[in-house]
Design a protein around this motif. Structure first.
Motif, PDB file in Angstrom:
ATOM      1  N   ASN A  86       0.829  -1.208   0.000  1.00  0.00           N
ATOM      2  CA  ASN A  86       0.000   0.000   0.000  1.00  0.00           C
ATOM      3  C   ASN A  86       0.863   1.258   0.000  1.00  0.00           C
ATOM      4  O   ASN A  86       0.595   2.215  -0.726  1.00  0.00           O
ATOM      5  N   ILE A  87       1.916   1.245   0.804  1.00  0.00           N
ATOM      6  CA  ILE A  87       2.831   2.394   0.881  1.00  0.00           C
ATOM      7  C   ILE A  87       3.482   2.642  -0.472  1.00  0.00           C
ATOM      8  O   ILE A  87       3.524   3.768  -0.967  1.00  0.00           O
ATOM      9  N   ALA A  88       3.996   1.567  -1.055  1.00  0.00           N
ATOM     10  CA  ALA A  88       4.661   1.692  -2.353  1.00  0.00           C
ATOM     11  C   ALA A  88       3.686   2.183  -3.420  1.00  0.00           C
ATOM     12  O   ALA A  88       4.016   3.050  -4.241  1.00  0.00           O
ATOM     13  N   SER A  89       2.464   1.653  -3.403  1.00  0.00           N
ATOM     14  CA  SER A  89       1.467   2.036  -4.399  1.00  0.00           C
ATOM     15  C   SER A  89       1.101   3.508  -4.270  1.00  0.00           C
ATOM     16  O   SER A  89       1.037   4.232  -5.261  1.00  0.00           O
ATOM     17  N   ARG A  90       0.875   3.964  -3.047  1.00  0.00           N
ATOM     18  CA  ARG A  90       0.429   5.353  -2.847  1.00  0.00           C
ATOM     19  C   ARG A  90       1.553   6.371  -3.000  1.00  0.00           C
ATOM     20  O   ARG A  90       1.296   7.563  -3.143  1.00  0.00           O
ATOM     21  N   CYS A  91       2.806   5.880  -2.976  1.00  0.00           N
ATOM     22  CA  CYS A  91       3.943   6.792  -3.177  1.00  0.00           C
ATOM     23  C   CYS A  91       4.534   6.648  -4.575  1.00  0.00           C
ATOM     24  O   CYS A  91       5.532   7.293  -4.906  1.00  0.00           O
ATOM     25  N   GLY A  92       3.950   5.761  -5.387  1.00  0.00           N
ATOM     26  CA  GLY A  92       4.389   5.618  -6.764  1.00  0.00           C
ATOM     27  C   GLY A  92       5.780   5.056  -6.912  1.00  0.00           C
ATOM     28  O   GLY A  92       6.572   5.533  -7.741  1.00  0.00           O
ATOM     29  N   CYS A  93       6.116   4.031  -6.111  1.00  0.00           N
ATOM     30  CA  CYS A  93       7.448   3.424  -6.195  1.00  0.00           C
ATOM     31  C   CYS A  93       7.345   1.928  -5.969  1.00  0.00           C
ATOM     32  O   CYS A  93       6.246   1.374  -5.921  1.00  0.00           O
ATOM     33  N   LYS A  94       8.475   1.253  -5.806  1.00  0.00           N
ATOM     34  CA  LYS A  94       8.496  -0.178  -5.557  1.00  0.00           C
ATOM     35  C   LYS A  94       8.641  -0.449  -4.058  1.00  0.00           C
ATOM     36  O   LYS A  94       9.132   0.393  -3.307  1.00  0.00           O
ATOM     37  N   ILE A  95       8.259  -1.657  -3.639  1.00  0.00           N
ATOM     38  CA  ILE A  95       8.385  -2.031  -2.232  1.00  0.00           C
ATOM     39  C   ILE A  95       9.849  -2.028  -1.803  1.00  0.00           C
ATOM     40  O   ILE A  95      10.190  -1.643  -0.674  1.00  0.00           O
ATOM     41  N   SER A  96      10.735  -2.441  -2.698  1.00  0.00           N
ATOM     42  CA  SER A  96      12.166  -2.461  -2.365  1.00  0.00           C
ATOM     43  C   SER A  96      12.674  -1.056  -2.062  1.00  0.00           C
ATOM     44  O   SER A  96      13.554  -0.883  -1.207  1.00  0.00           O
ATOM     45  N   ASN A  97      12.113  -0.031  -2.725  1.00  0.00           N
ATOM     46  CA  ASN A  97      12.505   1.345  -2.414  1.00  0.00           C
ATOM     47  C   ASN A  97      12.118   1.715  -0.995  1.00  0.00           C
ATOM     48  O   ASN A  97      12.847   2.427  -0.301  1.00  0.00           O
ATOM     49  N   VAL A  98      10.954   1.231  -0.561  1.00  0.00           N
ATOM     50  CA  VAL A  98      10.493   1.493   0.809  1.00  0.00           C
ATOM     51  C   VAL A  98      11.410   0.802   1.809  1.00  0.00           C
ATOM     52  O   VAL A  98      11.871   1.405   2.778  1.00  0.00           O
ATOM     53  N   LEU A  99      11.702  -0.467   1.576  1.00  0.00           N
ATOM     54  CA  LEU A  99      12.525  -1.245   2.508  1.00  0.00           C
ATOM     55  C   LEU A  99      13.963  -0.739   2.593  1.00  0.00           C
ATOM     56  O   LEU A  99      14.557  -0.722   3.669  1.00  0.00           O
ATOM     57  N   LEU A 100      14.506  -0.331   1.438  1.00  0.00           N
ATOM     58  CA  LEU A 100      15.914   0.084   1.392  1.00  0.00           C
ATOM     59  C   LEU A 100      16.104   1.570   1.658  1.00  0.00           C
ATOM     60  O   LEU A 100      17.232   2.041   1.742  1.00  0.00           O
ATOM     61  N   GLY A 101      14.989   2.293   1.762  1.00  0.00           N
ATOM     62  CA  GLY A 101      15.100   3.730   2.026  1.00  0.00           C
ATOM     63  C   GLY A 101      15.676   4.505   0.862  1.00  0.00           C
ATOM     64  O   GLY A 101      16.351   5.520   1.060  1.00  0.00           O
ATOM     65  N   ASN A 102      15.433   4.042  -0.356  1.00  0.00           N
ATOM     66  CA  ASN A 102      15.985   4.716  -1.541  1.00  0.00           C
ATOM     67  C   ASN A 102      15.299   6.059  -1.766  1.00  0.00           C
ATOM     68  O   ASN A 102      14.080   6.150  -1.721  1.00  0.00           O
ATOM     69  N   GLU A 103      16.093   7.062  -2.022  1.00  0.00           N
ATOM     70  CA  GLU A 103      15.549   8.400  -2.255  1.00  0.00           C
ATOM     71  C   GLU A 103      15.206   8.562  -3.729  1.00  0.00           C
ATOM     72  O   GLU A 103      15.809   9.344  -4.462  1.00  0.00           O
ATOM     73  N   VAL A 104      14.214   7.795  -4.165  1.00  0.00           N
ATOM     74  CA  VAL A 104      13.786   7.829  -5.554  1.00  0.00           C
ATOM     75  C   VAL A 104      12.719   8.899  -5.751  1.00  0.00           C
ATOM     76  O   VAL A 104      12.183   9.450  -4.788  1.00  0.00           O
ATOM     77  N   LYS A 105      12.393   9.165  -7.015  1.00  0.00           N
ATOM     78  CA  LYS A 105      11.337  10.124  -7.322  1.00  0.00           C
ATOM     79  C   LYS A 105       9.987   9.523  -6.939  1.00  0.00           C
ATOM     80  O   LYS A 105       9.680   8.383  -7.287  1.00  0.00           O
ATOM     81  N   LEU A 106       9.182  10.272  -6.208  1.00  0.00           N
ATOM     82  CA  LEU A 106       7.889   9.775  -5.742  1.00  0.00           C
ATOM     83  C   LEU A 106       6.752  10.618  -6.315  1.00  0.00           C
ATOM     84  O   LEU A 106       6.969  11.736  -6.771  1.00  0.00           O
ATOM     85  N   ARG A 107       5.562  10.062  -6.272  1.00  0.00           N
ATOM     86  CA  ARG A 107       4.378  10.816  -6.692  1.00  0.00           C
ATOM     87  C   ARG A 107       3.178  10.325  -5.887  1.00  0.00           C
ATOM     88  O   ARG A 107       3.141   9.165  -5.478  1.00  0.00           O
ATOM     89  N   ARG A 108       2.236  11.200  -5.641  1.00  0.00           N
ATOM     90  CA  ARG A 108       1.027  10.808  -4.908  1.00  0.00           C
ATOM     91  C   ARG A 108       0.104  10.033  -5.847  1.00  0.00           C
ATOM     92  O   ARG A 108      -0.241  10.513  -6.923  1.00  0.00           O
ATOM     93  N   THR A 109      -0.280   8.849  -5.436  1.00  0.00           N
ATOM     94  CA  THR A 109      -1.241   8.072  -6.209  1.00  0.00           C
ATOM     95  C   THR A 109      -2.298   7.530  -5.273  1.00  0.00           C
ATOM     96  O   THR A 109      -1.993   7.090  -4.166  1.00  0.00           O
ATOM     97  N   ARG A 110      -3.522   7.565  -5.712  1.00  0.00           N
ATOM     98  CA  ARG A 110      -4.612   7.021  -4.907  1.00  0.00           C
ATOM     99  C   ARG A 110      -5.785   6.710  -5.835  1.00  0.00           C
ATOM    100  O   ARG A 110      -6.157   7.538  -6.656  1.00  0.00           O
ATOM    101  N   THR A 111      -6.352   5.520  -5.717  1.00  0.00           N
ATOM    102  CA  THR A 111      -7.501   5.140  -6.532  1.00  0.00           C
ATOM    103  C   THR A 111      -8.715   5.956  -6.101  1.00  0.00           C
ATOM    104  O   THR A 111      -9.049   6.015  -4.924  1.00  0.00           O
TER     105      THR A 111
END
Length: 242
Positions: free
Chosen positions: A76-101
């Motif tokens: 859910n976190i990865a989906s709503r931040c527009g990234c992958k789960i691995s980015n969440v776990l590894l703390g990667n400072e990737v480009k994010l975007r707000r997403t919500r159905t």
């Protein structure tokens, strides 16, 4: 978030762990990710991030204090931040975007399954069997597009076929992954052998450069390390320089 989206995110996570297991050995860095997400999306406001994720501020605080989110929460976190789960776990400072159905989109999905051009469920199942006999059903989503119905419709009306199509898709993706890796190694091995024939010691850097010159493609560090170790074994060489 749809089950399909969640499944895709989890599949991406498993693929990342398979490809780069060493990155996940040091534990998670979700605290770092939450700070990055709050800074990027909500000007550092954790309360707004919690609201966006659909959790309480206390729960988000607990995650930031070291409590690991469950896999569904991570998806859910990865989906709503527009990234992958691995980015969440590894703390990667990737480009994010707000997403919500949106509510309207959820209602549209809930109205399914639709039968499209078919007059009855029996007609749909009959067409599904016909396409299957012709070998045109590669996976669930491709079959749904062929029939002009939703994949949920197939799950509801022909669950056994749907399960077979899901498994068929997995096997196809697995085969494509193996064949792709085999082709990349063959290209690496060819460059490795060229250096050996030229009486030049095939270091990983030299092989990578030769591969880039031959194919115009670069190889990632993890795969290059794996391929190089395999090539050294095939050539019966040791890591010691001559």
């Amino acid at each position: 978030m749809s089950r399909l989206r969640s499944a895709r995110l989890i599949a991406q996570l498993l693929d990342d762990i398979h490809r780069h297991p060493e990155l996940f050995e040091g534990g998670s860095s979700t605290t770092k990710f939450f700070q990055h997400a709050a800074n990027t999306l909500f000007d550092g406001q954790m309360s707004e991030l919690a609201k966006h994720l659909g959790v309480s501020t206390a729960q988000l605080s607990g995650w930031r204090s070291g409590t690991q989110p469950s896999l569904p929460h991570l998806a859910n976190i990865a989906s709503r931040c527009g990234c992958k789960i691995s980015n969440v776990l590894l703390g990667n400072e990737v480009k994010l975007r707000r997403t919500r159905t949106s509510f309207k989109l959820r209602k549209k999905v809930e109205r399914r399954p639709r039968l499209g051009k078919f007059q009855s469920p029996e007609c749909l199942i009959e067409e599904l069997k016909r396409l299957d006999n012709l070998g045109k059903t590669k996976n669930l989503l491709q079959t749904a597009r062929l029939l002009d119905v939703s994949y949920r419709c197939i799950f509801k009306l022909a669950p056994e076929y749907a399960a077979q199509l899901v498994q068929r898709g997995r096997e196809v993706r697995r085969k494509e992954k193996i064949e792709g890796e085999k082709a990349r190694f063959n290209a690496y091995w060819q460059s490795f052998q060229e250096l050996c024939r030229e009486n030049r010691w095939p270091t990983g850097k030299r092989v990578a450069m030769r591969l880039s010159e031959r194919t115009g493609k670069r190889i990632n560090t993890f795969e290059a390390s794996t391929f190089h170790a395999r090539a050294m074994r095939l050539a019966k060489l040791t890591s010691a320089k001559r």
